[in-house]
Design an enzyme around this catalytic site. Structure first.
Site, mmCIF file in Angstrom:
data_model
loop_
_atom_site.group_PDB
_atom_site.id
_atom_site.type_symbol
_atom_site.label_atom_id
_atom_site.label_comp_id
_atom_site.label_asym_id
_atom_site.label_seq_id
_atom_site.Cartn_x
_atom_site.Cartn_y
_atom_site.Cartn_z
ATOM 1 N N LYS A 22 -59.483 -40.001 -73.279
ATOM 2 C CA LYS A 22 -58.157 -39.567 -72.810
ATOM 3 C C LYS A 22 -58.022 -39.735 -71.296
ATOM 4 C CE LYS A 22 -57.381 -34.963 -72.179
ATOM 5 N NZ LYS A 22 -56.911 -34.621 -70.820
ATOM 6 N N ASN A 23 -59.029 -39.251 -70.567
ATOM 7 C CA ASN A 23 -58.882 -39.219 -69.109
ATOM 8 C C ASN A 23 -59.097 -40.566 -68.427
ATOM 9 O OD1 ASN A 23 -58.155 -36.600 -69.360
ATOM 10 N ND2 ASN A 23 -60.098 -35.733 -68.652
ATOM 11 N N CYS A 117 -51.766 -24.028 -63.987
ATOM 12 C CA CYS A 117 -51.900 -24.023 -65.443
ATOM 13 C C CYS A 117 -52.953 -23.007 -65.847
ATOM 14 C CB CYS A 117 -52.181 -25.416 -65.985
ATOM 15 S SG CYS A 117 -53.860 -25.939 -65.808
ATOM 16 N N ARG A 122 -54.510 -25.603 -59.305
ATOM 17 C CA ARG A 122 -54.481 -27.068 -59.360
ATOM 18 C C ARG A 122 -53.428 -27.733 -58.471
ATOM 19 N NH1 ARG A 122 -55.345 -28.965 -65.472
ATOM 20 N NH2 ARG A 122 -56.248 -30.755 -64.441
ATOM 21 N N PRO A 123 -53.530 -27.539 -57.149
ATOM 22 C CA PRO A 123 -52.576 -28.209 -56.264
ATOM 23 C C PRO A 123 -52.812 -29.725 -56.222
ATOM 24 C CG PRO A 123 -54.295 -27.144 -54.983
ATOM 25 C CD PRO A 123 -54.544 -26.773 -56.421
ATOM 26 N N LEU A 126 -54.017 -33.072 -51.880
ATOM 27 C CA LEU A 126 -54.860 -34.186 -51.425
ATOM 28 C C LEU A 126 -54.269 -35.542 -51.819
ATOM 29 C CD1 LEU A 126 -58.349 -32.605 -52.230
ATOM 30 C CD2 LEU A 126 -57.189 -32.703 -50.012
ATOM 31 N N ASP A 307 -65.384 -29.757 -68.142
ATOM 32 C CA ASP A 307 -64.729 -29.900 -69.450
ATOM 33 C C ASP A 307 -65.659 -29.592 -70.629
ATOM 34 O OD1 ASP A 307 -62.398 -30.583 -68.190
ATOM 35 O OD2 ASP A 307 -62.640 -32.738 -68.458
ATOM 36 N N VAL A 329 -65.597 -25.678 -60.487
ATOM 37 C CA VAL A 329 -64.503 -26.639 -60.266
ATOM 38 C C VAL A 329 -63.129 -25.961 -60.334
ATOM 39 C CG1 VAL A 329 -63.454 -28.800 -61.053
ATOM 40 C CG2 VAL A 329 -65.939 -28.530 -61.123
ATOM 41 N N ARG A 399 -53.728 -32.322 -77.891
ATOM 42 C CA ARG A 399 -53.550 -33.084 -76.649
ATOM 43 C C ARG A 399 -54.776 -33.932 -76.347
ATOM 44 N NH1 ARG A 399 -51.822 -29.616 -71.698
ATOM 45 N NH2 ARG A 399 -52.124 -31.715 -70.896
#
Ligand code: EPU
Length: 420
Positions: A22-23, A117, A122-123, A126, A307, A329, A399
């Site tokens: 997925k990623n 979320c 989670r900005p 950067l 994850d 993280v 998802r």
């Protein structure tokens, strides 16, 4: 909305195929915006997030053609909008990945600013500051990131304050069409970043250092089409291996990549698993034994992946001994813990660490999924519980896990999907 009903107590046994990552697939789909030629992407996983990304391309006037073999052809020549609307961004944060390609190829982009979320704030500061250093003018207005550039972006020397996966990917994609050389220091080394770089190289990009913390991109005036196969999903792979270990089973996963799972395989061996690997397969055998607790700390690749920590928490919940899991993280990735405790687990949260005292077996209960990987961990918890567990809000799992109940059924699990 559906839920999953799991009857625990069965050792998983059998063989399954791993889907495309997925990623990797998400940034590669976004990369198709960098050329007006046709890009063919193969081995796409069949997931909601992929559908959302295709829908996002569709609402920009790009019509992806999907075939039955899960490959898609994208030609962005018909693009007529450069905007990622809030309705899509709020369902999938990875929509931010169109920012770099749109800006580099079309000189403009408007992407809804993703909010926080379930796993953290989670900005995307950067992503924004790096693109600004490449000459983009960026305003955050009315909940949107509004970016423009006059002519081409300019190559720049960028130091990332934090290791960011999608941040590295956005900047790397933007830099492929920039004027001059871009150097990204403290870049993410995740295999998905390497997979994207390899696809971009197939499209004519000049990139070196992918997979190290310094990625160098020499911009070219244009990219061209290609046909690219997405690499296997290492998180899906690890999730099934942990499920097998937790249930004292024996599982072979094929069409995967053992070479990018070192940190996870080492922890599974510590837990007592007998592991054999080939070029594209992994076999895990617990020989019917109860797993031993493991302790771990998440960090960017090649360290242990964030994850996969929720799934290991489920394994520790029924393992012999006490294990601690530290999350470095994301600031809020322990929502699954409270649900597992409702199933009889003995887990306490101390700051960014959970301490898990293993119990012999969990007890079935109705539980609620809060995010993708937390959902996977609750399914594992259900597989090692003595009764029936129902996992609600499983749209999270769809998802990121392709046909999860079918794959688990193939391994012998008693699991079914029912409407809530
Ligand atoms: N961060 C910032 N500012 C930024 C970017 C990131 O402060 O501009 C912080 C984040 O808040 C976080 C840390 O940096 O604390 C790392 O976040 P990163 O940017 O690496 O995460 P991401 O790119 O948004 C990707 C994956 C996630 C995975 C993380 C970490 C995709 C589409 N998503 O997210 O996957 O957990 O990297 O490996 O690639 C999942 O698949 O379930 C998932 C959440």
């Amino acid at each position: 909305m559906d839920k999953l009903i799991i009857k625990g107590g069965v050792s998983l046994n059998g063989e399954i195929r791993i889907a495309g990552a997925k990623n990797s697939a998400l940034p590669i789909l976004a990369a198709s915006l960098l050329t007006r030629d046709t890009v063919q992407i193969r081995n796409l996983p069949h997931l909601y997030d992929i559908t959302t990304m295709l829908e996002l391309l569709g609402c920009m006037g790009v019509e992806p053609i999907v075939d039955e073999k899960l490959s898609v052809e994208i030609n962005s020549g018909t693009i007529n909008s450069f905007s990622a609307p809030y309705e899509l961004v709020k369902t999938m944060r990875a929509s931010i990945l169109v920012l770099g390609p749109l800006l580099a190829c079309y000189g403009q982009a408007e992407v809804a600013l993703p909010g926080g979320c379930a796993i953290g704030s989670r900005p995307v500061n950067l992503h924004i500051s790096a693109l600004e250093s490449m000459g983009a003018s960026i305003r955050v207005e009315d909940g949107y990131i509004k970016a423009t550039v006059d002519g081409r972006l300019k190559g720049s020397h960028i130091f990332m304050d934090l290791v960011t996966v999608t941040g590295t990917e956005n900047v790397m994609m933007a830099a492929t069409l920039a004027d001059g050389r871009t150097v990204i220091e403290n870049a993410a080394r995740e295999p998905e970043v390497v997979d994207l770089a390899n696809c971009l190289i197939e499209m004519g990009a000049r990139i070196e250092g992918q997979g190290t913390d310094t990625v160098i991109i020499d911009g070219v005036p244009e990219l061209h089409g290609c046909s690219y196969s997405v690499m296997p999903d290492r998180i899906e792979t690890g999730t099934y291996l942990i499920a097998a270990a937790a249930t004292r089973g024996r599982v072979r996963v094929k069409d995967t990549r053992p070479d990018i799972l070192d940190a996870v395989l080492a922890k599974l061996e510590q837990a007592g698993a007998d592991i054999k690997v080939g070029k594209d397969w992994i076999e895990l055998d617990m020989h019917g034994r109860r797993p031993r607790s493991v302790s771990l700390r998440t960090a960017p690749y090649p360290a242990f992946p964030t994850d996969m920590q929720a799934q290991f928490t489920a394994l520790n919940a029924i393992a012999e001994g006490t294990g601690s899991i530290t999350e470095t993280v994301f600031e809020n990735r322990f929502m699954h813990v409270h649900e597992m405790n409702r199933m009889g687990a003995a887990i306490r949260v101390e700051g960014n660490t959970v301490i898990v005292d293993g119990v012999e077996m969990l007890k079935g209960a109705p539980v609620m999924a809060t995010d993708l990987r937390a959902s996977a961990s609750l399914i594992i918890a259900g597989l090692v519980s003595d009764n029936e567990t129902s996992v609600d809000r499983i749209y999270h799992i769809d998802r990121g896990y392709e046909c999860i109940e079918e794959k688990l059924q193939l391994l012998g699990a008693k699991i079914r999907r029912v409407p809530s």
